[in-house]
Design a protein around this motif. Structure first.
Motif, short mmCIF file in Angstrom:
data_model
loop_
_atom_site.label_atom_id
_atom_site.label_comp_id
_atom_site.label_asym_id
_atom_site.label_seq_id
_atom_site.Cartn_x
_atom_site.Cartn_y
_atom_site.Cartn_z
N ALA A 1 0.63 -1.18 -0.03
CA ALA A 1 0.12 -0.39 0.26
C ALA A 1 0.66 1.20 -0.47
CB ALA A 1 -0.40 -0.30 1.45
N ALA A 2 1.81 0.85 0.90
CA ALA A 2 3.31 2.48 0.61
C ALA A 2 3.38 2.60 -0.64
CB ALA A 2 4.19 1.98 1.97
N LEU B 1 9.59 16.69 14.67
CA LEU B 1 8.84 16.29 14.44
C LEU B 1 8.91 14.42 14.56
CD1 LEU B 1 6.90 18.71 13.92
CD2 LEU B 1 7.67 18.70 15.84
N LEU B 2 7.00 14.15 15.47
CA LEU B 2 6.41 13.10 14.87
C LEU B 2 5.67 12.78 14.04
CD1 LEU B 2 7.08 9.33 14.37
CD2 LEU B 2 5.80 9.05 16.45
N THR B 3 5.38 13.09 12.34
CA THR B 3 4.41 13.75 12.34
C THR B 3 3.51 11.94 12.10
OG1 THR B 3 5.27 12.72 10.03
CG2 THR B 3 5.68 14.87 10.74
N TYR B 4 1.89 12.37 12.27
CA TYR B 4 1.19 10.81 12.25
C TYR B 4 1.04 10.39 11.06
CZ TYR B 4 -2.78 8.49 13.62
OH TYR B 4 -3.58 7.22 14.79
N TRP B 5 0.96 11.03 9.13
CA TRP B 5 1.74 10.63 8.79
C TRP B 5 3.27 10.70 7.65
CZ3 TRP B 5 -3.04 13.16 9.71
CH2 TRP B 5 -3.45 12.22 10.02
N VAL C 1 3.71 8.22 4.46
CA VAL C 1 2.80 7.54 3.11
C VAL C 1 1.72 7.82 4.07
CG1 VAL C 1 1.98 5.18 2.73
CG2 VAL C 1 4.32 5.63 3.13
N SER C 2 0.59 8.60 2.95
CA SER C 2 -0.71 9.18 3.27
C SER C 2 -1.46 8.83 1.83
CB SER C 2 -0.56 10.22 3.88
OG SER C 2 -1.10 11.56 3.59
N GLY C 3 -3.00 8.50 2.03
CA GLY C 3 -3.08 8.04 1.24
C GLY C 3 -3.69 9.73 0.82
N ASP C 4 -3.56 10.72 1.06
CA ASP C 4 -3.92 11.81 0.32
C ASP C 4 -2.57 12.37 -0.69
OD1 ASP C 4 -5.25 13.98 1.80
OD2 ASP C 4 -4.60 12.18 3.44
#
Length: 449
Positions: free
Chosen positions: A187-188, A445-449, A233-236
């Motif tokens: 997916a990624a 930072l640790l981003t959520y995506w 990695v994000s779906g956006d």
């Protein structure tokens, strides 16, 4: 149209450069204000904005990772090699180099957080798409029942991200799973490959409605776009790629004739149609599409493109999902969550601070140059204006409170086109600044995506 001559003026060392610096300082001030208001000036906001490192949706965690060294090496190579070679590479090779380098940069940024935390595990969390894939035994019944399951507090409510988007996003990962490419790693890979292919889509669009020279100027900045932090990695990121290719195909349709124009207009319409089944907000990509038609001075591809888009809408309707039912349900779900507490009085302007980080200082400087004489009449400048218009509309809707560094990627991507206005002799300085922003975000930072 060529790039305006004022960009290459050898005497441009005074007021214009100072304006670049002033624009960047204003954007930096906006970011600093967005950070300080909830953390220092108005502490009561801290409990309602739901962002630990405002204006970004992330939390502070200084760290290094396996992607650190490759990311830095890619920056060095891009800064040293690409600005000059972007003007000499053959066009097709240029597109491939841009795509491949952006993909490598995106993967290395994601790997700063590690393989599982930064790549494979991002789309496998309980609130993400892949957690819902095993429950989709048949696509038809899923589509028939999709809108009903969007509101929260039901036994079978969709997870956060599935409920927040039309079924196209979930369908994509279901299809990948069905062909043997299931799991977070595949997916990624899909998200990154489709997302970074937007580099080629933007270059093609700019070349078609502007000039090849302007496109070549943009290439290094597209490669080091800080927004790649959220594509990996994000779906956006995937949504951005689909929308960008819709725009590119429309640009080809608007600048060709006969069969090629008809087929590319139809394909553009299909991609635009599918895009709104990936993200409700992608109806606003119409602002960028309109910019293409205005720049090309033709509406000739529009009827065929509309037919292609309506064919996708009809296909989903026949399969059981009506877009408007989903949209009305997602508004209900949106205000069932933390959005009901997030104050628009803060996020209405802090959203723009998040985007300023995602596009980087070079883009901000390029945006400042749009005010130069007659530049706004050039086709690529209209693309930038289209992206800005889409973001303004999204902001005023109050359905985007926070996380716009990720959610607005399909729109902010087009702002990078403004970097084509920066003078060549300053390109490497601006590229270092772009890379510094992305590296700082990923390492501090640790981003959520």
């Amino acid at each position: 149209m060529d790039v305006p001559d004022t960009v290459d003026d050898p005497g441009e060392t005074g007021p214009t450069v100072r304006r670049d610096v002033v624009c960047v300082l204003i954007a930096a001030g906006l970011v600093a204000t967005a950070a300080l208001v909830p953390l220092v000036l108005v502490p009561s906001l801290k409990g309602t904005i739901f962002a630990q490192a405002p204006p970004l949706f992330a939390h502070w965690l200084p760290h290094l990772g396996i992607g650190t060294a490759p990311a830095i090496l890619i920056v060095i190579a891009v800064v040293a090699w690409l600005p000059s070679n972007a003007h000499t590479l053959g066009w097709n090779r240029l597109l491939l180099v841009g795509w491949a380098t952006a993909a490598a940069w995106t993967v290395s940024l994601a790997l700063v957080d590690g393989w599982q935390r930064g790549v494979a595990g991002r789309l496998e969390r309980p609130d993400e798409y892949l957690s819902a894939v095993p429950g989709v035994r048949a696509i038809g019944p899923m589509l028939h029942d999709f809108a009903r399951r969007i509101p929260d507090y039901q036994p079978d409510s969709w997870t956060t991200h599935v409920s927040g988007h039309p079924p196209g996003a979930l369908l994509t990962f279901v299809w990948l799973d069905r062909i043997g490419l299931g799991g977070g790693g595949w997916a990624a890979a899909w998200v990154v490959l489709v997302g970074t292919s937007a580099v080629a889509a933007v270059l093609i669009t700019v070349r078609r409605i502007g000039s090849e020279e302007w496109a070549r100027r943009c290439l290094p900045f597209l490669v080091l776009f800080p927004g790649w932090v959220w594509v990996g990695v994000s779906g956006d990121g995937y949504f951005m790629g689909v929308a960008a290719w819709g725009v590119a195909l429309l640009a080809i349709a608007a600048t060709t004739r006969h069969t090629v124009s008809i087929l590319t207009a139809l394909a553009a319409g299909v991609l635009f149609g599918f895009a709104i089944f990936l993200n409700y907000g992608l109806v606003l990509i119409g602002a960028v599409a309109l910019a293409v038609l205005i720049a090309a001075r033709t509406a000739r591809p529009l009827p065929v493109a509309v037919i292609g888009a309506l064919a996708v809408v009809a296909a989903f309707r026949l399969a059981g999902f009506w877009w408007f039912d989903g949209y009305h349900a997602v508004v209900v779900r949106y205000y069932q969550g933390i959005a009901s507490e997030r104050p628009f009085a803060y996020w209405g302007w802090a959203n723009l601070a998040a985007v300023a980080i995602a596009v980087g200082p070079a883009t901000i400087a390029g945006l400042g140059r749009l005010g130069q004489r007659d530049i706004w009449r050039h086709g690529p400048a209209l693309l930038v204006i289209g992206g800005l218009a889409a973001m303004l509309a999204a902001d005023l809707s109050a359905l985007s409170k926070a996380e716009t560094e990720r959610i607005w990627l399909p729109f902010s991507l087009w702002l990078i086109v403004a970097t084509g206005l920066l003078p060549r002799r300053h390109v490497r300085v601006w590229l270092v600044a772009q890379a510094a922003v992305a590296l700082a975000v990923n390492h501090l930072l640790l981003t959520y995506w």
